[in-house]
Design a protein around this motif. Structure first.
Motif, PDB file in Angstrom:
ATOM      1  N   ARG A  16      35.021 -14.839 -61.729  1.00  0.00           N
ATOM      2  CA  ARG A  16      34.966 -16.185 -61.146  1.00  0.00           C
ATOM      3  C   ARG A  16      36.322 -16.565 -60.549  1.00  0.00           C
ATOM      4  NH1 ARG A  16      31.955 -20.739 -61.361  1.00  0.00           N
ATOM      5  NH2 ARG A  16      30.454 -19.752 -62.766  1.00  0.00           N
ATOM      6  N   GLN A  17      37.394 -16.295 -61.268  1.00  0.00           N
ATOM      7  CA  GLN A  17      38.723 -16.620 -60.765  1.00  0.00           C
ATOM      8  C   GLN A  17      39.048 -15.837 -59.495  1.00  0.00           C
ATOM      9  OE1 GLN A  17      40.854 -15.671 -64.382  1.00  0.00           O
ATOM     10  NE2 GLN A  17      41.161 -17.850 -64.883  1.00  0.00           N
ATOM     11  N   LEU A  18      38.600 -14.587 -59.456  1.00  0.00           N
ATOM     12  CA  LEU A  18      38.880 -13.761 -58.286  1.00  0.00           C
ATOM     13  C   LEU A  18      38.078 -14.243 -57.078  1.00  0.00           C
ATOM     14  CD1 LEU A  18      40.485 -11.442 -57.208  1.00  0.00           C
ATOM     15  CD2 LEU A  18      38.748  -9.853 -58.063  1.00  0.00           C
ATOM     16  N   ILE A  19      36.845 -14.658 -57.310  1.00  0.00           N
ATOM     17  CA  ILE A  19      36.033 -15.216 -56.227  1.00  0.00           C
ATOM     18  C   ILE A  19      36.677 -16.494 -55.694  1.00  0.00           C
ATOM     19  CG2 ILE A  19      33.816 -16.308 -55.684  1.00  0.00           C
ATOM     20  CD1 ILE A  19      32.530 -14.344 -57.657  1.00  0.00           C
ATOM     21  N   GLU A  20      37.159 -17.330 -56.596  1.00  0.00           N
ATOM     22  CA  GLU A  20      37.838 -18.559 -56.177  1.00  0.00           C
ATOM     23  C   GLU A  20      39.101 -18.241 -55.385  1.00  0.00           C
ATOM     24  OE1 GLU A  20      38.430 -20.554 -59.859  1.00  0.00           O
ATOM     25  OE2 GLU A  20      36.378 -21.359 -59.950  1.00  0.00           O
ATOM     26  N   LYS A  21      39.763 -17.164 -55.743  1.00  0.00           N
ATOM     27  CA  LYS A  21      40.973 -16.751 -55.044  1.00  0.00           C
ATOM     28  C   LYS A  21      40.650 -16.341 -53.608  1.00  0.00           C
ATOM     29  CE  LYS A  21      45.152 -14.067 -56.022  1.00  0.00           C
ATOM     30  NZ  LYS A  21      45.925 -15.223 -56.487  1.00  0.00           N
ATOM     31  N   ILE A  22      39.535 -15.621 -53.447  1.00  0.00           N
ATOM     32  CA  ILE A  22      39.101 -15.230 -52.105  1.00  0.00           C
ATOM     33  C   ILE A  22      38.771 -16.477 -51.284  1.00  0.00           C
ATOM     34  CG2 ILE A  22      37.325 -14.035 -50.768  1.00  0.00           C
ATOM     35  CD1 ILE A  22      37.013 -12.090 -53.096  1.00  0.00           C
ATOM     36  N   ALA A  23      38.023 -17.397 -51.898  1.00  0.00           N
ATOM     37  CA  ALA A  23      37.599 -18.599 -51.182  1.00  0.00           C
ATOM     38  C   ALA A  23      38.793 -19.444 -50.746  1.00  0.00           C
ATOM     39  CB  ALA A  23      36.658 -19.423 -52.055  1.00  0.00           C
ATOM     40  N   ALA A  24      39.862 -19.426 -51.520  1.00  0.00           N
ATOM     41  CA  ALA A  24      41.022 -20.261 -51.220  1.00  0.00           C
ATOM     42  C   ALA A  24      41.984 -19.602 -50.232  1.00  0.00           C
ATOM     43  CB  ALA A  24      41.772 -20.592 -52.515  1.00  0.00           C
ATOM     44  N   SER A  25      41.778 -18.323 -49.944  1.00  0.00           N
ATOM     45  CA  SER A  25      42.711 -17.627 -49.048  1.00  0.00           C
ATOM     46  C   SER A  25      42.599 -18.183 -47.635  1.00  0.00           C
ATOM     47  CB  SER A  25      42.421 -16.127 -49.044  1.00  0.00           C
ATOM     48  OG  SER A  25      41.151 -15.856 -48.492  1.00  0.00           O
ATOM     49  N   ASP A  26      43.723 -18.298 -46.975  1.00  0.00           N
ATOM     50  CA  ASP A  26      43.747 -18.864 -45.625  1.00  0.00           C
ATOM     51  C   ASP A  26      44.783 -18.120 -44.786  1.00  0.00           C
ATOM     52  OD1 ASP A  26      43.192 -20.530 -43.478  1.00  0.00           O
ATOM     53  OD2 ASP A  26      44.697 -21.997 -44.078  1.00  0.00           O
ATOM     54  N   THR A  27      44.609 -16.828 -44.660  1.00  0.00           N
ATOM     55  CA  THR A  27      45.541 -16.013 -43.895  1.00  0.00           C
ATOM     56  C   THR A  27      45.371 -16.290 -42.405  1.00  0.00           C
ATOM     57  OG1 THR A  27      45.483 -14.279 -45.560  1.00  0.00           O
ATOM     58  CG2 THR A  27      46.277 -13.672 -43.374  1.00  0.00           C
ATOM     59  N   GLN A  28      46.432 -16.720 -41.758  1.00  0.00           N
ATOM     60  CA  GLN A  28      46.394 -17.039 -40.333  1.00  0.00           C
ATOM     61  C   GLN A  28      47.201 -16.066 -39.492  1.00  0.00           C
ATOM     62  OE1 GLN A  28      44.694 -19.686 -38.705  1.00  0.00           O
ATOM     63  NE2 GLN A  28      43.640 -19.791 -40.671  1.00  0.00           N
ATOM     64  N   THR A  29      48.193 -15.424 -40.097  1.00  0.00           N
ATOM     65  CA  THR A  29      49.034 -14.501 -39.342  1.00  0.00           C
ATOM     66  C   THR A  29      49.081 -13.148 -40.033  1.00  0.00           C
ATOM     67  OG1 THR A  29      51.045 -15.152 -40.528  1.00  0.00           O
ATOM     68  CG2 THR A  29      50.483 -16.404 -38.551  1.00  0.00           C
ATOM     69  N   LEU A  30      49.054 -12.098 -39.228  1.00  0.00           N
ATOM     70  CA  LEU A  30      49.192 -10.748 -39.766  1.00  0.00           C
ATOM     71  C   LEU A  30      49.305  -9.753 -38.632  1.00  0.00           C
ATOM     72  CD1 LEU A  30      46.388  -8.942 -39.367  1.00  0.00           C
ATOM     73  CD2 LEU A  30      45.575 -10.394 -41.196  1.00  0.00           C
ATOM     74  N   SER A  31      49.731  -8.563 -38.984  1.00  0.00           N
ATOM     75  CA  SER A  31      49.680  -7.418 -38.088  1.00  0.00           C
ATOM     76  C   SER A  31      49.434  -6.206 -38.969  1.00  0.00           C
ATOM     77  CB  SER A  31      50.980  -7.267 -37.298  1.00  0.00           C
ATOM     78  OG  SER A  31      52.093  -7.162 -38.168  1.00  0.00           O
ATOM     79  N   GLY A  32      48.831  -5.183 -38.413  1.00  0.00           N
ATOM     80  CA  GLY A  32      48.547  -4.030 -39.241  1.00  0.00           C
ATOM     81  C   GLY A  32      47.788  -2.936 -38.519  1.00  0.00           C
TER      82      GLY A  32
END
Length: 396
Positions: free
Chosen positions: A44-60
Motif C-alpha cells: 500500500r505504501q509503495l502504491i501511494e509512493k507511485i501515485a504521489a510521484s510527479d517527475t517532470q524533468t529527466l533524460s536517459g
C-alpha cells in the motif's frame, strides 16, 4: 486539427508520465551489483509512493523489445498499409513510431515538463528524432533525410486520441487501476535499475485461466517513479513486456536539447501535407485495414449497432474477463481473405470445437481470440481453453 491530434498522440505521453518510453517492451535494465538494502515498505505504501510521484524533468536511455509470440508483422503490415508501417521515405511520426511494436530498439529521451520533450530512435548508424518544443513538433529521419514539421500542436496532456499507456508509469497506473479482489499485490524485494535503488511491486492474478503470470514494477525508492515494467506470460520464455531504463537522470535538461535545425539538403514536409503525401504513396492505411478486417468478417467490431449500443459484451471479471463480439457474418472460408492476411492468421490459428460449434483460436503469449464459424468472436488475456469454455457457456 486531425493532423495535430495524430502528432500529439505520440508526443504527449512523454510529458504526461515524465518518463518517455514509446509503445511496449524494454529490455531488462537490472545492474549486476546486487539488490540494494532499503527500508521495509508495504505494498500500500509503495502504491501511494507511485501515485504521489510527479517527475517532470529527466533524460536517459532505454532499449525497447517485445515478444508477443507472433511471427513477423512485416508481410501483414506491408500488405495492408502498402509499406507505410515501415516508415520508409517519411519522417511522419505516425509511420516511424510503429516500428516500436516489434523487434529491439535503443532510444534516448529528454523531458522538461509538458512543453518540451525529445525522443531519438537509434537504429545502427541511422537516427530518427522527434522533438516537441512549445507549440511546434519537428521530426527528422536521417535515412531519407526528410523533416516533418507541425506548428500549433495541442497542449500536452489534452490529446483526446491518446489511447495506450506508453511509459513505465502509465503502464503501472493502468495495472493498479484495474487491480481488485482478483489481484494479489506484494512487495517482491528490491532491485538496482539504471543505477537507481528501487522496490519491486509484484502484481499477480488470483484467478485461474489468465495468460498473465505476473507483472513486476520497479519503483524508484527516492522519487516513486516507475523505472521498469515487466509482464510475464504463463507460457514462459522471455517477458512479453520488459520496460526499463538503462540510464536515467532526473535533472533538468539544457534548453538547447530541444532546439532543432533543419539539416542541409533535407526535404521539409508540413503537418497536413505529410499525411496527404503518405496517403498518396501508400494508400489510406486505416481504410485498407478496415477493408481487410471486413474481409475477415471483423469490420464492425466495437461499433455501436454492430455489437450492441454499448459495444461488445464482457463476460466474467478481472483477469479472466472475455469480450464477446457478434460480427453478423460467418467466418471466411480459406482463400476469401487477402493472402497476406490469411497467411498471417493461418500461422497463428488452431481449429477447435465444442458445444458452440467449431472455430479457430488465434494465439499470442497474452491475448487469445476465438472466431467461431458462425461469426462470433471471443477475446481476452485468457487461455484458449478458457475461451472455449466461455463460448460453450454462452451457447443457448
Amino acid at each position: 486539427m486531425a493532423a495535430q491530434r495524430k502528432t500529439s498522440r505520440y508526443v504527449v505521453p512523454v510529458a504526461v508520465a515524465g518518463v518517455a518510453a514509446a509503445t511496449i517492451g524494454l529490455v531488462p535494465a537490472l545492474a549486476a551489483s546486487g539488490d540494494p538494502d532499503l527500508p521495509e515498505i508495504t505494498a500500500r505504501q509503495l502504491i501511494e509512493k507511485i501515485a504521489a510521484s510527479d517527475t517532470q524533468t529527466l533524460s536517459g536511455t532505454f532499449k525497447i523489445s517485445t515478444d508477443l509470440g507472433l511471427p513477423a508483422f512485416d508481410g501483414l503490415l506491408g500488405g495492408i498499409a502498402g509499406g507505410a508501417a515501415e516508415g520508409e521515405g517519411t519522417a511522419d511520426p505516425s509511420a516511424q513510431l510503429t516500428k516500436l511494436v516489434s523487434g529491439t530498439h535503443t532510444l534516448k529521451i529528454a523531458a522538461d515538463g509538458p512543453e518540451r520533450q525529445k525522443l531519438t530512435l537509434l537504429d545502427g548508424e541511422e537516427r530518427y528524432s522527434l522533438v516537441h518544443n512549445g507549440d511546434e513538433v519537428w521530426a527528422y529521419d536521417s535515412r531519407s533525410n526528410e523533416v516533418f514539421h507541425e506548428k500549433g500542436v495541442e497542449e500536452a496532456g489534452r490529446a483526446p486520441e491518446q489511447e495506450l499507456p506508453v511509459s513505465p508509469k502509465e503502464l503501472a497506473d493502468e495495472v493498479l487501476k484495474a487491480a481488485g479482489d482478483t489481484t494479489s499485490i506484494t512487495v517482491g524485494g528490491t532491485a538496482n535499475v539504471a543505477g537507481r535503488d528501487a522496490y519491486r511491486l509484484v502484481v499477480e492474478p488470483k484467478q485461474q485461466g489468465s495468460t498473465v503470470d505476473a507483472i513486476t514494477i520497479a519503483v524508484d525508492a527516492a522519487t516513486g517513479t516507475p523505472l521498469k515494467f515487466t509482464l510475464d506470460s504463463t507460457s514462459g520464455g522471455k517477458p512479453v513486456v520488459d520496460a526499463g531504463f538503462t540510464k536515467v537522470d532526473f535533472g533538468k535538461p539544457a534548453a538547447s536539447e530541444f532546439d532543432f535545425t533543419v539539416p542541409e539538403g533535407a526535404k521539409v514536409t508540413e503537418g497536413d501535407a505529410a499525411g496527404k503525401a503518405l496517403e498518396k504513396e501508400h494508400g489510406k492505411a486505416p481504410e485498407d485495414l478496415e477493408k481487410a478486417l471486413g474481409d475477415l468478417g471483423l469490420g464492425g467490431l466495437g461499433e455501436p449497432g454492430k455489437n450492441g449500443a454499448d459495444g461488445p459484451e464482457v463476460i466474467g471479471e478481472g483477469w479472466t474477463a472475455v469480450a464477446r463480439f457478434d460480427t453478423g457474418a460467418p467466418a471466411p472460408k480459406t482463400g476469401e481473405a487477402p493472402k497476406e492476411v490469411q497467411g498471417f492468421l493461418d500461422s497463428l490459428g488452431d481449429g477447435v470445437s465444442g458445444k458452440f460449434g467449431s472455430g479457430t483460436v488465434f494465439k499470442t503469449k497474452v491475448v487469445n481470440v476465438l472466431m467461431t464459424d458462425d461469426g462470433k468472436v471471443y477475446a481476452g488475456a485468457v487461455t484458449p481453453q478458457k475461451l472455449v469454455d466461455v463460448a460453450n457457456s454462452a451457447k443457448k
